[in-house]
Design a protein around this motif. Structure first.
Motif, PDB file in Angstrom:
ATOM      1  N   MET A 180       0.831  -1.187   0.000  1.00  0.00           N
ATOM      2  CA  MET A 180       0.000   0.000   0.000  1.00  0.00           C
ATOM      3  C   MET A 180       0.870   1.243   0.000  1.00  0.00           C
ATOM      4  N   ARG A 181       0.309   2.299  -0.529  1.00  0.00           N
ATOM      5  CA  ARG A 181       1.068   3.526  -0.750  1.00  0.00           C
ATOM      6  C   ARG A 181       0.460   4.694   0.025  1.00  0.00           C
ATOM      7  N   ILE A 182       1.331   5.445   0.699  1.00  0.00           N
ATOM      8  CA  ILE A 182       0.915   6.629   1.437  1.00  0.00           C
ATOM      9  C   ILE A 182       1.708   7.827   0.932  1.00  0.00           C
ATOM     10  N   VAL A 183       0.987   8.891   0.585  1.00  0.00           N
ATOM     11  CA  VAL A 183       1.605  10.121   0.098  1.00  0.00           C
ATOM     12  C   VAL A 183       1.377  11.218   1.131  1.00  0.00           C
ATOM     13  N   ALA A 193      -2.886   6.917  -4.354  1.00  0.00           N
ATOM     14  CA  ALA A 193      -2.500   6.576  -2.979  1.00  0.00           C
ATOM     15  C   ALA A 193      -3.641   5.888  -2.238  1.00  0.00           C
ATOM     16  N   ASP A 194      -3.263   5.036  -1.277  1.00  0.00           N
ATOM     17  CA  ASP A 194      -4.239   4.443  -0.360  1.00  0.00           C
ATOM     18  C   ASP A 194      -4.444   5.351   0.849  1.00  0.00           C
ATOM     19  N   GLY A 195      -3.371   6.031   1.258  1.00  0.00           N
ATOM     20  CA  GLY A 195      -3.425   6.933   2.399  1.00  0.00           C
ATOM     21  C   GLY A 195      -2.817   8.275   2.042  1.00  0.00           C
ATOM     22  N   ILE A 196      -3.361   9.326   2.623  1.00  0.00           N
ATOM     23  CA  ILE A 196      -2.908  10.691   2.338  1.00  0.00           C
ATOM     24  C   ILE A 196      -2.680  11.413   3.661  1.00  0.00           C
TER      25      ILE A 196
END
Length: 193
Positions: free
Chosen positions: A1-4, A78-81
């Motif tokens: 998962m990706r968080i920006v 993104a999954d999370g910001i």
């Protein structure tokens, strides 16, 4: 998962950067892919509410001369910001405000519905002496308006510091940032797991 993490501070190496690095380090320990994006170097034209993002249907702004569409794409993927900004004169800096206004209008007009809905979000505000709660609230309001799932902490992630990296001496604030990372991890595991 990706968080920006979007960093709205004009200082590349400052308190906002230190707080963002702290939360991203916690998330990376758990195997998340993270990106720390410093937005202040971008020239941003204020939104004129021309409606072209709605007409196009993809939410992209017709103004291709700045980086807004690139930032919008990063957030959509993104999954999370994480939104992070200092309090300047009791509010988020102008560059961050312009970006959030434009992203908000563009994301809400996508043909598939709000492009940021149900993404997991978090906010971190930095204050010298005051104004942090107002900045924090502005960022949280952006997330709520975009139907994001907003993570919280107790106390809120409003850290105090004036000199570069001084926020790392704010023990209560840094503890709240670590707690915020845990909340993001938990919510992401429930929503994306």
């Amino acid at each position: 998962m990706r968080i920006v993490a979007l960093n709205g501070s004009p200082r590349l190496i400052g308190n906002t950067s230190a707080a963002v690095t702290l939360i991203l380090d916690e998330l990376e320990k758990e195997g998340f892919e993270t990106e720390h994006v410093q937005i202040y170097g971008s020239i941003m034209t204020p939104c004129n509410d021309c409606g072209s993002c709605k007409i196009r249907g993809d939410g992209r702004c017709i103004n291709e001369d700045d980086d807004m569409n690139m930032y919008l794409t990063k957030l959509i993927e993104a999954d999370g910001i994480i939104l992070a900004a200092p309090s300047y004169y009791g509010s988020i800096p102008g560059q961050m405000r312009i970006l959030l206004e434009r992203i908000g209008l563009s994301a809400a007009t996508c043909a598939l519905g709000n492009a940021l809905a149900r993404k997991v979000g978090a906010a971190i505000a930095i204050q010298g002496r005051d104004g942090g709660l107002s900045a924090y609230t502005e960022m949280v309001n952006f997330m709520l308006r975009n139907k994001m799932i907003v993570c919280g902490s107790s106390p809120l992630t409003v850290l105090t510091g004036e000199k570069p990296s001084e926020v790392l001496n704010d023990r209560t604030g840094t503890s709240a940032v670590r707690e915020l990372a845990k909340e993001m991890l938990w919510i992401l595991s429930k929503t994306k797991g």
